[in-house]
Design a protein around this motif. Sequence first.
Motif, PDB file in Angstrom:
ATOM      1  N   LYS A 137       0.661  -1.358   0.148  1.00 17.47           N
ATOM      2  CA  LYS A 137       0.233   0.006  -0.070  1.00 17.47           C
ATOM      3  C   LYS A 137       0.887   1.193   0.032  1.00 17.47           C
ATOM      4  N   GLY A 138       2.219   1.151   0.207  1.00 18.52           N
ATOM      5  CA  GLY A 138       2.926   2.485   0.185  1.00 18.52           C
ATOM      6  C   GLY A 138       2.738   3.310   1.339  1.00 18.52           C
ATOM      7  N   ILE A 139       2.637   2.703   2.353  1.00 15.97           N
ATOM      8  CA  ILE A 139       2.127   3.781   3.485  1.00 15.97           C
ATOM      9  C   ILE A 139       3.368   4.351   4.037  1.00 15.97           C
ATOM     10  N   SER A 140       4.543   3.547   4.091  1.00 16.00           N
ATOM     11  CA  SER A 140       5.929   4.290   4.489  1.00 16.00           C
ATOM     12  C   SER A 140       6.156   5.356   3.365  1.00 16.00           C
ATOM     13  N   HIS A 141       5.922   5.003   2.152  1.00 19.21           N
ATOM     14  CA  HIS A 141       6.300   6.131   1.240  1.00 19.21           C
ATOM     15  C   HIS A 141       5.366   7.389   1.242  1.00 19.21           C
ATOM     16  N   ARG A 142       4.239   7.272   1.755  1.00 17.94           N
ATOM     17  CA  ARG A 142       3.281   8.229   1.976  1.00 17.94           C
ATOM     18  C   ARG A 142       3.588   9.189   3.158  1.00 17.94           C
ATOM     19  N   LEU A 143       4.142   8.473   4.343  1.00 24.27           N
ATOM     20  CA  LEU A 143       4.593   8.944   5.564  1.00 24.27           C
ATOM     21  C   LEU A 143       5.877   9.867   5.302  1.00 24.27           C
ATOM     22  N   LYS A 144       6.792   9.425   4.418  1.00 23.34           N
ATOM     23  CA  LYS A 144       8.002  10.070   4.137  1.00 23.34           C
ATOM     24  C   LYS A 144       7.628  11.188   3.260  1.00 23.34           C
ATOM     25  N   THR A 145       6.628  11.090   2.194  1.00 24.43           N
ATOM     26  CA  THR A 145       6.325  12.390   1.523  1.00 24.43           C
ATOM     27  C   THR A 145       5.873  13.386   2.562  1.00 24.43           C
ATOM     28  N   PHE A 146       4.802  12.987   3.359  1.00 24.19           N
ATOM     29  CA  PHE A 146       4.401  14.163   4.243  1.00 24.19           C
ATOM     30  C   PHE A 146       5.246  14.641   5.131  1.00 24.19           C
ATOM     31  N   GLU A 201       5.512 -12.480   9.641  1.00 20.50           N
ATOM     32  CA  GLU A 201       6.711 -11.716   9.994  1.00 20.50           C
ATOM     33  C   GLU A 201       6.912 -10.529   9.485  1.00 20.50           C
ATOM     34  N   GLN A 202       6.647 -10.569   8.022  1.00 20.00           N
ATOM     35  CA  GLN A 202       6.923  -9.232   7.259  1.00 20.00           C
ATOM     36  C   GLN A 202       5.723  -7.940   7.726  1.00 20.00           C
ATOM     37  N   GLU A 223       7.820  -0.463  11.609  1.00 20.48           N
ATOM     38  CA  GLU A 223       8.126   0.711  10.770  1.00 20.48           C
ATOM     39  C   GLU A 223       7.540   1.856  10.842  1.00 20.48           C
ATOM     40  N   VAL A 224       6.185   1.629  10.552  1.00 20.62           N
ATOM     41  CA  VAL A 224       5.201   2.582  10.154  1.00 20.62           C
ATOM     42  C   VAL A 224       5.166   3.247  11.401  1.00 20.62           C
ATOM     43  N   GLU A 225       4.905   2.601  12.654  1.00 23.12           N
ATOM     44  CA  GLU A 225       4.843   3.353  13.912  1.00 23.12           C
ATOM     45  C   GLU A 225       5.807   4.218  14.396  1.00 23.12           C
ATOM     46  N   THR A 262       7.892   5.660  12.302  1.00 20.34           N
ATOM     47  CA  THR A 262       7.935   6.880  11.630  1.00 20.34           C
ATOM     48  C   THR A 262       6.896   7.726  12.078  1.00 20.34           C
ATOM     49  N   VAL A 263       5.711   7.439  12.180  1.00 18.20           N
ATOM     50  CA  VAL A 263       4.480   8.352  12.915  1.00 18.20           C
ATOM     51  C   VAL A 263       5.108   8.927  13.935  1.00 18.20           C
ATOM     52  N   GLY A 264       5.820   8.167  14.909  1.00 18.37           N
ATOM     53  CA  GLY A 264       6.305   8.850  16.366  1.00 18.37           C
ATOM     54  C   GLY A 264       7.350   9.753  15.952  1.00 18.37           C
ATOM     55  N   ARG A 265       8.323   9.741  14.769  1.00 21.81           N
ATOM     56  CA  ARG A 265       9.368  10.640  14.391  1.00 21.81           C
ATOM     57  C   ARG A 265       8.671  11.788  13.818  1.00 21.81           C
ATOM     58  N   ILE A 266       7.549  11.828  13.083  1.00 23.30           N
ATOM     59  CA  ILE A 266       6.881  13.044  12.477  1.00 23.30           C
ATOM     60  C   ILE A 266       6.301  13.591  13.701  1.00 23.30           C
ATOM     61  N   ASN A 267       5.372  13.039  14.520  1.00 24.28           N
ATOM     62  CA  ASN A 267       4.868  13.815  15.507  1.00 24.28           C
ATOM     63  C   ASN A 267       6.086  14.445  16.577  1.00 24.28           C
ATOM     64  N   GLY A 268       6.903  13.725  16.717  1.00 25.35           N
ATOM     65  CA  GLY A 268       7.880  14.315  17.659  1.00 25.35           C
ATOM     66  C   GLY A 268       8.415  15.591  17.104  1.00 25.35           C
ATOM     67  N   ASP A 269       8.761  15.410  15.628  1.00 28.20           N
ATOM     68  CA  ASP A 269       9.340  16.713  15.231  1.00 28.20           C
ATOM     69  C   ASP A 269       8.546  17.894  14.825  1.00 28.20           C
ATOM     70  N   TYR A 270       7.341  17.676  14.589  1.00 31.66           N
ATOM     71  CA  TYR A 270       6.277  18.491  14.031  1.00 31.66           C
ATOM     72  C   TYR A 270       5.075  18.655  15.030  1.00 31.66           C
ATOM     73  N   GLY A 271       4.613  17.898  15.744  1.00 28.48           N
ATOM     74  CA  GLY A 271       3.519  18.147  16.486  1.00 28.48           C
ATOM     75  C   GLY A 271       3.676  19.023  17.670  1.00 28.48           C
ATOM     76  N   THR A 272       2.462  19.396  18.087  1.00 30.24           N
ATOM     77  CA  THR A 272       2.342  20.242  18.977  1.00 30.24           C
ATOM     78  C   THR A 272       1.585  19.627  20.311  1.00 30.24           C
ATOM     79  N   LEU A 273       1.597  20.519  21.410  1.00 31.35           N
ATOM     80  CA  LEU A 273       0.838  19.806  22.594  1.00 31.35           C
ATOM     81  C   LEU A 273      -0.489  19.840  22.127  1.00 31.35           C
TER      82      LEU A 273
END
Length: 504
Positions: A284-293, A321-322, A329-331, A333-344
Amino acid sequence: MSAGTHDVVVVANRLPVDVTIGEGGSLSFERSPGGLVTALAPVMESQGGAWVGWTGKPDIDVAPFEDETMTLWPVRLSEQEVAGFYEGFSNATLWPLYHDVIVPPEFHRAWWNTYSAINRRFATAAAQAVAPGGTVWVHDYQLQLVPAALRALRPDVKIGFFNHIPFPPLEIFTQLPWRRQIIEGLLGADLVGFQRPGDASNFLRSVRRLTGLQVRGPQVTVPGHWSRPDRTVRAQAFPISIDSAAFDRLARTPEVQERAKQIRLELGSPEVVLLGVDRLDYTKGISHRLKTFGELLEDGQLRPPEACMVQVASPSRERVEQYRQLRDEVEVTVGRINGDYGTLGRAAVHYMHHSYPMEEMAALYSAADVMLVTSLRDGMNLVAKEYVAARSDLGGALVLSEFTGAADELTQALMINPHDINGTKAKIMQAVTMSTQEKRRRMRSLRRRVLTHDVQRWADDFLGYLAMSVPTPPSDLRPGRHHGETTQGDEPSQARTTREEDAR
């Protein structure tokens, strides 16, 4: 083998019901929603249909029983068989192979042996259920050996097969050690349906290369055996759809419209809501989508909290396993984006790893300004069609991967190559800044296609073609007789120009 009483039999991996085991081992069944069930229910009801499939629970013996509109014919699978047939060969061998080897497929002889045995079991159940001269419609990659096995048992019936996922190019398909057996299994059908014309072409090319049979246009000539004459197999695209009118009505209800407004309030009333809805699957390209966002946020082209992304990722095959690795991996990436750009109290990405009822999905579609479909390979992608069906307001914009079957039909979407991150970023920004007039023009065209080419039309098209392939065995031929006994051949299916144009 004695014939059954059902004029139409559907064979699929799963029954169209959800099974619940109560206290004391009691079983209860509830009809599971789905476009395929919706499309076929009228046919089943009018023609006394049966549905052959697994209950979804291992080691359960259930006799055939009546549902609302059809007879359900359960096939038993043990825990070990589920591991080899479903989790193994179907989803760790065929699924990645048929999706362009996005992850490496695994080839294990024990899995193949289990797959073959289970396909024979499904074929036997179908042979017991179908009436003389009846129709059997087999579905999807888990059951590719069923058509040939069923034809050996019941040469008197019409057999159709529909592949819901892509069919790979010859260069990829030939990696499969059992490639010829799969092709021969599919050639047991009178009609083999695919999502896209390219999938049908891939199949025909594989037939030509691996079997040496005569292929003319969409038709394959299969030589007769003993006194049985040649027969013709047709391969063609029949793009599947949704019950678009029902989804349109659902999205228009006051409850759904009010919930859509509430969703935007819960998100903090952002100016732009991007939405992704997928099974948690590497195709589904979820990782690609998150990277783009994430890059759009990093570049400052989008800024939270004015813009946010909602990602629904329903659980899928979590024992493989995959898929567990993809979730991690997705979770992360989500955590990193929210850590970098999210607000309280204001996340940049709102991530939900569970499923929602259709009412909530319709509200999410109605609330989203931009729908992101970034599949790396997809047979169709019905989420894209659901989004269009939900937008009776003619608002919103669809960003759609060109590697989906839906891209052949939804030509007014903003097409992307999800591997091209810069190109995808540009298309997302085009969707975000698109004028209201342009959005309405594109969405009007998309809705016209989705509302007129619905799942009922898909089923009618397929069954209409299949009905033109009529086996006419002599009166002394009984189901299950030896191949060497005299029989007349199947009539070749004939193309109907209007249906062929519709399927494109």
